[in-house]
Structures are given as structure tokens and as C-alpha cells.
Scaffold this active site. Structure first.
Site, PDB file in Angstrom:
ATOM      1  N   SER A 120     -15.373 -22.782  54.936  1.00  0.00           N
ATOM      2  CA  SER A 120     -14.543 -22.583  56.129  1.00  0.00           C
ATOM      3  C   SER A 120     -14.195 -21.113  56.361  1.00  0.00           C
ATOM      4  CB  SER A 120     -13.263 -23.415  56.002  1.00  0.00           C
ATOM      5  OG  SER A 120     -12.590 -23.090  54.803  1.00  0.00           O
ATOM      6  N   ASP A 137     -19.559 -14.421  51.264  1.00  0.00           N
ATOM      7  CA  ASP A 137     -19.385 -15.808  50.842  1.00  0.00           C
ATOM      8  C   ASP A 137     -17.947 -16.049  50.396  1.00  0.00           C
ATOM      9  OD1 ASP A 137     -20.115 -18.397  50.269  1.00  0.00           O
ATOM     10  OD2 ASP A 137     -21.828 -17.856  49.013  1.00  0.00           O
ATOM     11  N   GLU A 146     -26.120 -20.679  46.938  1.00  0.00           N
ATOM     12  CA  GLU A 146     -25.256 -19.497  47.064  1.00  0.00           C
ATOM     13  C   GLU A 146     -25.511 -18.523  45.918  1.00  0.00           C
ATOM     14  OE1 GLU A 146     -21.261 -21.134  49.302  1.00  0.00           O
ATOM     15  OE2 GLU A 146     -21.391 -21.392  47.148  1.00  0.00           O
ATOM     16  N   ALA A 148     -14.927 -18.411  48.085  1.00  0.00           N
ATOM     17  CA  ALA A 148     -14.760 -18.828  46.686  1.00  0.00           C
ATOM     18  C   ALA A 148     -13.578 -19.797  46.617  1.00  0.00           C
ATOM     19  CB  ALA A 148     -14.512 -17.623  45.784  1.00  0.00           C
TER      20      ALA A 148
HETATM   21  O1  LIG Z   1     -19.909 -24.716  48.196  1.00  0.00           O
HETATM   22  C1  LIG Z   1     -19.136 -24.054  48.857  1.00  0.00           C
HETATM   23  C2  LIG Z   1     -18.770 -22.670  48.624  1.00  0.00           C
HETATM   24  O2  LIG Z   1     -18.862 -22.190  47.335  1.00  0.00           O
HETATM   25  C3  LIG Z   1     -17.559 -22.146  49.381  1.00  0.00           C
HETATM   26  O3  LIG Z   1     -17.821 -20.783  49.597  1.00  0.00           O
HETATM   27  C4  LIG Z   1     -16.241 -22.317  48.649  1.00  0.00           C
HETATM   28  O4  LIG Z   1     -16.043 -23.682  48.345  1.00  0.00           O
HETATM   29  C5  LIG Z   1     -15.062 -21.790  49.486  1.00  0.00           C
HETATM   30  O5  LIG Z   1     -14.966 -22.491  50.676  1.00  0.00           O
HETATM   31  P1  LIG Z   1     -13.758 -22.293  51.689  1.00  0.00           P
HETATM   32  O6  LIG Z   1     -13.890 -20.927  52.271  1.00  0.00           O
HETATM   33  O7  LIG Z   1     -13.930 -23.385  52.707  1.00  0.00           O
HETATM   34  O8  LIG Z   1     -12.485 -22.468  50.927  1.00  0.00           O
END
Ligand SMILES: O=C[C@H](O)[C@H](O)[C@H](O)COP(=O)(O)O
Length: 237
Positions: free
Chosen positions: A35, A90, A112, A92
Site C-alpha cells: 500500500s 519498496d 521483491e 516493509a
Molecule cells: O509482500 C509485500 C511487501 O513486502 C510489502 O512491501 C510490505 O508488506 C509492506 O506493505 P505495506 O506498505 O502495504 O505496509
């Protein structure tokens, strides 16, 4: 009248924009998943559309990133066509003070890790809730496994002192299936003392493809936070 934006959304938008501003014309860009990165992809697309950015090509880390990139007009390529990646952005799920990460909340950590590790610069984008003193404080380590091996891998994780849980789908009966057609085991280890050791140990279990510990992979984390009601982006390097 515009609806008030939720503070977490605001932090994600700010940090996504800050990361997209670091992308330069002519770059090959690794496009992360989740997200927060979704906003970076959106802003890269907007910069391309306005003409501020030119000759960008993206390498998506998931089906989600691929769909978003197409939606925002970012041309895509694959790893067999290019010989390097200039920058990757990316998200985390946890970031420790040494900038080691847990990733894979969206089950995309295998692709990733390939893309993020190849990038000359890997920028992590998070909101402040993701900062922890020790990895494993809140989040489990996602482990992608071949479906036929899920039961022995869960037993092996238990022997290592972890609590494994097969990730189940939402609005779908049965397990989450990754973009590669595999399953994900969330392995909860309380306070991981040796992330590098655990990363290797997990990957050595037969049937494991990749786990979500990213150790020594980034030296730049952008943190979205709200200070005195105002959004701010802090740089940790
Ligand atoms: O598999 C997904 C990834 O590693 C995402 O980058 C991680 O889960 C963070 O996602 P978000 O920005 O939605 O918290």
C-alpha cells in the site's frame, strides 16, 4: 468539501511521493509491492505524464505492481532484458535500527528480494509504525514454500523455536497462493537476535523458496510521520 485523509494514508502518500522524487530520467526502476509503494508508483506515473520524468522503465515485483504500473502509464521490462536496476522502491513490515527488514506482508517477498537486491539503490518506504527495536517484535517472518512441502517446513520451523501458521486467504477458502503458485507460512519468532543467521537457516529448509528477512540490503529508509499534526518525511541512513 474534501474528506479528511486518515493520518496513516497521509504518511504513506508523503513517503511515496518523497521516494518517487528520487527517481531520475533514464532510470530502470524496481517497483515494489504494497500500500505504501503504490503511492510511489502513482507519483512516478504522474511525473512521467507531466513530462518531468522521461525514459523510465519499471520492473514490477508482483502482479499488483504490474497492474498499478500499467494503470499509471509506466513502461515495463523484465530481468532477462536489462543488465542492471538503477533504483528500487519498496515497503516493509518491520525495520530495525540497523535497517534490516521483514517484508512479505503481501506475499511478494521472493520477487521483491530478487529485484531489491539487484538495485544499485534500494529505498525503503514506511510509515513510522513500522520501526521496531528488534525484528520479530510484532510481525512474523513470511516463508514462501512449495505446496507439497508445507507440512515438513512447518515442523522444521517449530524445531527452530518458531510458531508457524499457514497464511489463509481472505474471501477465498484455503491458503494464500503467491504470484509463483506457492504457499506462505508466517513464522513467528519473538525478538530475532540474529536476522542474518535466521534468514540463511530458513532458506536451507528443503522446500523453502525464500523468506521475508532482508538483511543488509538497504542503506536508506524514508519514514512518513506526523509531527504536531503535520506530515513529515524522515530519512534514516
Ligand atoms: O509482500 C509485500 C511487501 O513486502 C510489502 O512491501 C510490505 O508488506 C509492506 O506493505 P505495506 O506498505 O502495504 O505496509
Amino acid at each position: 468539501m474534501s474528506a479528511e485523509v486518515n493520518p496513516t494514508t497521509l504518511m504513506k502518500q508523503q513517503v511515496g511521493k518523497a521516494a518517487s522524487d528520487r527517481v531520475q530520467s533514464g532510470s530502470i526502476v524496481g517497483l515494489g509491492t504494497g500500500s505504501t509503494t503504490a503511492y510511489a508508483i502513482q507519483y512516478i506515473g504522474e511525473r512521467l505524464k507531466s513530462g518531468e520524468l522521461k525514459d523510465i522503465v519499471g520492473i514490477p515485483t508482483s502482479f499488483q505492481a504490474e497492474v498499478l504500473a500499467r494503470q499509471y502509464g509506466i513502461p515495463l521490462t523484465t530481468l532477462d532484458v536489462v543488465d542492471h536496476i538503477d533504483i528500487a522502491i519498496d515497503g516493509a513490515d518491520e525495520v530495525d535500527p540497523q535497517l534490516n527488514l521483514i517484508k512479505g506482508g503481501g506475499a511478494a517477498h521472493t520477487r521483491e528480494k530478487i529485484v531489491d537486491c539487484l538495485a544499485e539503490q534500494f529505498i525503503v518506504v514506511v510509515d513510522s509504525s513500522k520501526l521496531v527495536d528488534k525484528l520479530g517484535s510484532v510481525f512474523a517472518v513470511p516463508v514462501e514454500v512449495l505446496p507439497l512441502a508445507y507440512a515438513p517446513v512447518m515442523r522444521a520451523i517449530e524445531k527452530l523455536g518458531g510458531k508457524p501458521e499457514l497464511r489463509m486467504g481472505v474471501k477465498k477458502a484455503g491458503p494464500v497462493i503467491t504470484d509463483q503458485g506457492n504457499m506462505v507460512i508466517d513464522a513467528k519468532f519473538d525478538n530475532i537476535d540474529d536476522p542474518a543467521g535466521l534468514e540463511k537457516t530458513l532458506n536451507n529448509i528443503p522446500g523453502v523458496l525464500e523468506n521475508g528477512l532482508f538483511v543488509g540490503v538497504t542503506n536508506l529508509v524514508l519514514v512518513g510521520e506526523v509531527i504536531d499534526g503535520k506530515p513529515n518525511v524522515r530519512e534514516i541512513s
